[in-house]
Design a protein around this motif. Sequence first.
Motif, PDB file in Angstrom:
ATOM      1  N   THR A 293     -34.591  -6.767 -10.463  1.00  0.00           N
ATOM      2  CA  THR A 293     -35.096  -5.750 -11.395  1.00  0.00           C
ATOM      3  C   THR A 293     -35.265  -4.382 -10.740  1.00  0.00           C
ATOM      4  OG1 THR A 293     -36.195  -7.428 -12.751  1.00  0.00           O
ATOM      5  CG2 THR A 293     -36.986  -5.166 -12.966  1.00  0.00           C
ATOM      6  N   PRO A 294     -35.753  -4.305  -9.481  1.00  0.00           N
ATOM      7  CA  PRO A 294     -35.870  -2.979  -8.842  1.00  0.00           C
ATOM      8  C   PRO A 294     -34.541  -2.231  -8.732  1.00  0.00           C
ATOM      9  CG  PRO A 294     -37.180  -4.589  -7.654  1.00  0.00           C
ATOM     10  CD  PRO A 294     -36.371  -5.350  -8.650  1.00  0.00           C
ATOM     11  N   TYR A 295     -33.436  -2.946  -8.526  1.00  0.00           N
ATOM     12  CA  TYR A 295     -32.128  -2.283  -8.445  1.00  0.00           C
ATOM     13  C   TYR A 295     -31.793  -1.618  -9.778  1.00  0.00           C
ATOM     14  CZ  TYR A 295     -31.768  -5.585  -4.542  1.00  0.00           C
ATOM     15  OH  TYR A 295     -31.999  -6.323  -3.412  1.00  0.00           O
ATOM     16  N   ARG A 296     -32.048  -2.329 -10.836  1.00  0.00           N
ATOM     17  CA  ARG A 296     -31.794  -1.782 -12.162  1.00  0.00           C
ATOM     18  C   ARG A 296     -32.715  -0.587 -12.434  1.00  0.00           C
ATOM     19  NH1 ARG A 296     -30.210  -3.136 -17.489  1.00  0.00           N
ATOM     20  NH2 ARG A 296     -31.612  -2.178 -18.993  1.00  0.00           N
ATOM     21  N   ALA A 297     -33.978  -0.704 -12.040  1.00  0.00           N
ATOM     22  CA  ALA A 297     -34.948   0.366 -12.281  1.00  0.00           C
ATOM     23  C   ALA A 297     -34.537   1.650 -11.553  1.00  0.00           C
ATOM     24  CB  ALA A 297     -36.340  -0.078 -11.841  1.00  0.00           C
ATOM     25  N   GLU A 298     -34.007   1.504 -10.344  1.00  0.00           N
ATOM     26  CA  GLU A 298     -33.583   2.688  -9.582  1.00  0.00           C
ATOM     27  C   GLU A 298     -32.388   3.371 -10.256  1.00  0.00           C
ATOM     28  OE1 GLU A 298     -32.849   1.567  -5.582  1.00  0.00           O
ATOM     29  OE2 GLU A 298     -34.957   1.184  -5.110  1.00  0.00           O
ATOM     30  N   ILE A 299     -31.484   2.588 -10.838  1.00  0.00           N
ATOM     31  CA  ILE A 299     -30.347   3.180 -11.552  1.00  0.00           C
ATOM     32  C   ILE A 299     -30.827   3.879 -12.819  1.00  0.00           C
ATOM     33  CG2 ILE A 299     -28.197   2.668 -12.758  1.00  0.00           C
ATOM     34  CD1 ILE A 299     -27.691   0.434 -10.796  1.00  0.00           C
ATOM     35  N   GLU A 300     -31.800   3.289 -13.501  1.00  0.00           N
ATOM     36  CA  GLU A 300     -32.358   3.926 -14.705  1.00  0.00           C
ATOM     37  C   GLU A 300     -33.027   5.249 -14.355  1.00  0.00           C
ATOM     38  OE1 GLU A 300     -34.858   0.828 -16.102  1.00  0.00           O
ATOM     39  OE2 GLU A 300     -33.350  -0.009 -17.459  1.00  0.00           O
ATOM     40  N   TRP A 301     -33.728   5.261 -13.242  1.00  0.00           N
ATOM     41  CA  TRP A 301     -34.363   6.509 -12.793  1.00  0.00           C
ATOM     42  C   TRP A 301     -33.289   7.550 -12.470  1.00  0.00           C
ATOM     43  CZ3 TRP A 301     -33.786   8.896  -8.012  1.00  0.00           C
ATOM     44  CH2 TRP A 301     -34.612  10.011  -7.807  1.00  0.00           C
TER      45      TRP A 301
ATOM     46  N   CYS B 230     -30.438  12.609 -13.858  1.00  0.00           N
ATOM     47  CA  CYS B 230     -29.175  13.294 -14.143  1.00  0.00           C
ATOM     48  C   CYS B 230     -29.249  14.020 -15.484  1.00  0.00           C
ATOM     49  CB  CYS B 230     -28.017  12.291 -14.154  1.00  0.00           C
ATOM     50  SG  CYS B 230     -27.585  11.633 -12.535  1.00  0.00           S
ATOM     51  N   GLU B 231     -29.868  13.392 -16.460  1.00  0.00           N
ATOM     52  CA  GLU B 231     -29.982  14.009 -17.782  1.00  0.00           C
ATOM     53  C   GLU B 231     -30.884  15.237 -17.767  1.00  0.00           C
ATOM     54  OE1 GLU B 231     -31.299  10.829 -20.230  1.00  0.00           O
ATOM     55  OE2 GLU B 231     -29.322   9.886 -20.386  1.00  0.00           O
ATOM     56  N   GLN B 232     -31.816  15.290 -16.820  1.00  0.00           N
ATOM     57  CA  GLN B 232     -32.727  16.425 -16.717  1.00  0.00           C
ATOM     58  C   GLN B 232     -32.233  17.492 -15.742  1.00  0.00           C
ATOM     59  OE1 GLN B 232     -36.556  14.778 -15.697  1.00  0.00           O
ATOM     60  NE2 GLN B 232     -36.543  13.337 -17.414  1.00  0.00           N
TER      61      GLN B 232
ATOM     62  N   LYS C 169     -19.656  10.355 -10.995  1.00  0.00           N
ATOM     63  CA  LYS C 169     -18.234  10.513 -10.697  1.00  0.00           C
ATOM     64  C   LYS C 169     -18.009  11.622  -9.670  1.00  0.00           C
ATOM     65  CE  LYS C 169     -13.806  11.589 -12.908  1.00  0.00           C
ATOM     66  NZ  LYS C 169     -13.129  12.013 -14.159  1.00  0.00           N
ATOM     67  N   GLN C 170     -18.790  12.677  -9.741  1.00  0.00           N
ATOM     68  CA  GLN C 170     -18.615  13.819  -8.851  1.00  0.00           C
ATOM     69  C   GLN C 170     -19.660  13.846  -7.736  1.00  0.00           C
ATOM     70  OE1 GLN C 170     -18.161  17.531 -11.053  1.00  0.00           O
ATOM     71  NE2 GLN C 170     -17.395  16.427 -12.846  1.00  0.00           N
ATOM     72  N   ARG C 171     -20.275  12.708  -7.471  1.00  0.00           N
ATOM     73  CA  ARG C 171     -21.372  12.638  -6.503  1.00  0.00           C
ATOM     74  C   ARG C 171     -20.904  13.011  -5.100  1.00  0.00           C
ATOM     75  NH1 ARG C 171     -19.488   7.468  -7.044  1.00  0.00           N
ATOM     76  NH2 ARG C 171     -19.261   6.240  -5.121  1.00  0.00           N
ATOM     77  N   GLY C 172     -21.875  13.396  -4.296  1.00  0.00           N
ATOM     78  CA  GLY C 172     -21.607  13.724  -2.904  1.00  0.00           C
ATOM     79  C   GLY C 172     -21.985  12.574  -2.001  1.00  0.00           C
TER      80      GLY C 172
ATOM     81  N   ARG D  44     -29.474   9.368  -2.119  1.00  0.00           N
ATOM     82  CA  ARG D  44     -29.761   8.877  -3.464  1.00  0.00           C
ATOM     83  C   ARG D  44     -28.508   8.315  -4.113  1.00  0.00           C
ATOM     84  NH1 ARG D  44     -30.893  12.540  -8.769  1.00  0.00           N
ATOM     85  NH2 ARG D  44     -28.720  13.016  -8.288  1.00  0.00           N
ATOM     86  N   ASP D  45     -27.399   9.025  -4.016  1.00  0.00           N
ATOM     87  CA  ASP D  45     -26.151   8.561  -4.612  1.00  0.00           C
ATOM     88  C   ASP D  45     -25.663   7.269  -3.951  1.00  0.00           C
ATOM     89  OD1 ASP D  45     -26.072  10.719  -6.359  1.00  0.00           O
ATOM     90  OD2 ASP D  45     -24.971  11.978  -4.937  1.00  0.00           O
ATOM     91  N   SER D  46     -25.811   7.189  -2.637  1.00  0.00           N
ATOM     92  CA  SER D  46     -25.386   5.991  -1.911  1.00  0.00           C
ATOM     93  C   SER D  46     -26.221   4.787  -2.304  1.00  0.00           C
ATOM     94  CB  SER D  46     -25.479   6.220  -0.399  1.00  0.00           C
ATOM     95  OG  SER D  46     -24.638   7.275   0.009  1.00  0.00           O
ATOM     96  N   LYS D  47     -27.508   5.017  -2.520  1.00  0.00           N
ATOM     97  CA  LYS D  47     -28.398   3.915  -2.914  1.00  0.00           C
ATOM     98  C   LYS D  47     -28.022   3.395  -4.296  1.00  0.00           C
ATOM     99  CE  LYS D  47     -32.049   1.350  -2.106  1.00  0.00           C
ATOM    100  NZ  LYS D  47     -33.391   1.986  -2.099  1.00  0.00           N
ATOM    101  N   VAL D  48     -27.718   4.291  -5.201  1.00  0.00           N
ATOM    102  CA  VAL D  48     -27.318   3.868  -6.546  1.00  0.00           C
ATOM    103  C   VAL D  48     -26.027   3.067  -6.488  1.00  0.00           C
ATOM    104  CG1 VAL D  48     -26.490   4.703  -8.783  1.00  0.00           C
ATOM    105  CG2 VAL D  48     -28.527   5.706  -7.763  1.00  0.00           C
ATOM    106  N   ASN D  49     -25.091   3.508  -5.680  1.00  0.00           N
ATOM    107  CA  ASN D  49     -23.820   2.798  -5.560  1.00  0.00           C
ATOM    108  C   ASN D  49     -24.022   1.417  -4.949  1.00  0.00           C
ATOM    109  OD1 ASN D  49     -20.959   2.737  -5.883  1.00  0.00           O
ATOM    110  ND2 ASN D  49     -20.730   3.093  -3.692  1.00  0.00           N
ATOM    111  N   MET D  50     -24.921   1.312  -3.983  1.00  0.00           N
ATOM    112  CA  MET D  50     -25.221   0.017  -3.375  1.00  0.00           C
ATOM    113  C   MET D  50     -25.857  -0.918  -4.396  1.00  0.00           C
ATOM    114  SD  MET D  50     -27.621  -0.816  -0.064  1.00  0.00           S
ATOM    115  CE  MET D  50     -26.737   0.409   0.901  1.00  0.00           C
ATOM    116  N   ASN D  51     -26.775  -0.377  -5.195  1.00  0.00           N
ATOM    117  CA  ASN D  51     -27.415  -1.199  -6.225  1.00  0.00           C
ATOM    118  C   ASN D  51     -26.397  -1.688  -7.253  1.00  0.00           C
ATOM    119  OD1 ASN D  51     -29.842  -0.789  -4.975  1.00  0.00           O
ATOM    120  ND2 ASN D  51     -30.570   0.771  -6.401  1.00  0.00           N
ATOM    121  N   ARG D  52     -25.415  -0.851  -7.539  1.00  0.00           N
ATOM    122  CA  ARG D  52     -24.355  -1.245  -8.469  1.00  0.00           C
ATOM    123  C   ARG D  52     -23.625  -2.481  -7.954  1.00  0.00           C
ATOM    124  NH1 ARG D  52     -18.774   0.099  -9.008  1.00  0.00           N
ATOM    125  NH2 ARG D  52     -18.875   1.282  -7.051  1.00  0.00           N
ATOM    126  N   HIS D  53     -23.324  -2.499  -6.678  1.00  0.00           N
ATOM    127  CA  HIS D  53     -22.631  -3.645  -6.089  1.00  0.00           C
ATOM    128  C   HIS D  53     -23.522  -4.886  -6.057  1.00  0.00           C
ATOM    129  CE1 HIS D  53     -18.906  -1.727  -4.892  1.00  0.00           C
ATOM    130  NE2 HIS D  53     -19.571  -0.711  -4.365  1.00  0.00           N
TER     131      HIS D  53
END
Length: 394
Positions: free
Chosen positions: A163-171, A176-178, A190-193, A197-206
């Motif tokens: 659940t924490p992985y999902r929560a971090e992606i939701e955050w 991004c919307e703000q 898609k255009q991330r650097g 933060r971006d690396s953590k989201v990508n890791m959670n995706r996997h």
Amino acid sequence: MAFPRLGSPATNLDDQTEGVFQLVLYSLQAVDATKMSCGFWPFGNYLFCSQDGGICIENAKSVIKMMGLLLASGSPSHSIQDHLEYGDYISKVSLQFLKERNLLPPEELPESSYEAGVALALQSSGIPSQEADARDCLKLARRMGRTPNLNCANLAIKLSKITPYRAEIEWYKSSCEQSENQMGYYDSFKQRGASKRDSKVNMNRHKLARFWDNVINMLEKNELPLDFQGRAKWVNAAHSYKLLVEPLDIAEYYRTGMHRENGHYISHGRGRRYRIFDRWWRDRPDKEEEKNKRSRFASLTQDTCFWARVEEARESLDRVRSERDPMNLRCLWAKLDEFERYASRLVQRKEVSKDVVAKNSSYSLWLKDYKELKSQIAQWHAQFPSFLDAEVVP
């Protein structure tokens, strides 16, 4: 593939049946010799049928040994013919199981229900119930390890741990919307650097992908209850995962240029788990929420392939600018108009999240270009009606 000749099958066997015979004997010899590999290694569930019924086995070694026992119990040509007529047996087996049967005389009935089940299985296979090798084979096939219900309970614990992985992606989506760049969730990823933060989201995706792939693997290996994919808890959890994470998978697919190597995402890049979750969601019993009208934008876009459709529409728009063949132009404009109508309906029904209509999102930029190009062509045609073929004007 050629197999060593290990026996002397009946001389009237044709090439096809002789190949099956030799393959099974060779594989049986390999199993008996505890070899790790052989010419034939079954997977999945095997149903052995006879006129008395059938037994279902999934243990690979047991499948090979049972095939060998069936060949040895009678004429090889007859056994192989049964194998080749498998479909006919399947069509009859459901009716056979409805018949009442007397397995053994009362004085010979086994004391335990397990032994009774083994004897019944042997009768269904057509092998004499006194056959020791066959009894050992079925005992080997007995389910080992945890029961499906226990596996399901353990899986529920693992679901809570991710659940924490999902929560971090939701955050991440919310931030991004703000953001001041007004690109939204999809385009930001898609255009991330190379930020942490971006690396953590990508890791959670996997990590989430590995969890759900494991769920599907367990289900296909019969390690979960038969009604698992119909349970509301898991149907809703899988659907929520798909809504949240598939846009990121699409972004990564186009970010890395996989569409240029393999083709567009929907046809050539979509993960198998998403197609399975589509089916779970489509087959769920309770669909009342679909009838409710939305008063504000959805938290997650309901069409998880929406961004892939946007990418295809962007390519079609680019092709319109360079295409000279009238028929191809007509097809391209038809596709563009169809997508524009589809996307507009989603936005009007508020079945998309706010990031879709963000000022600098891929969809907003595409819609702006689409309307401008369509307007320019319409104006050009109005001034020079004979210059353009009316067939290709949108």
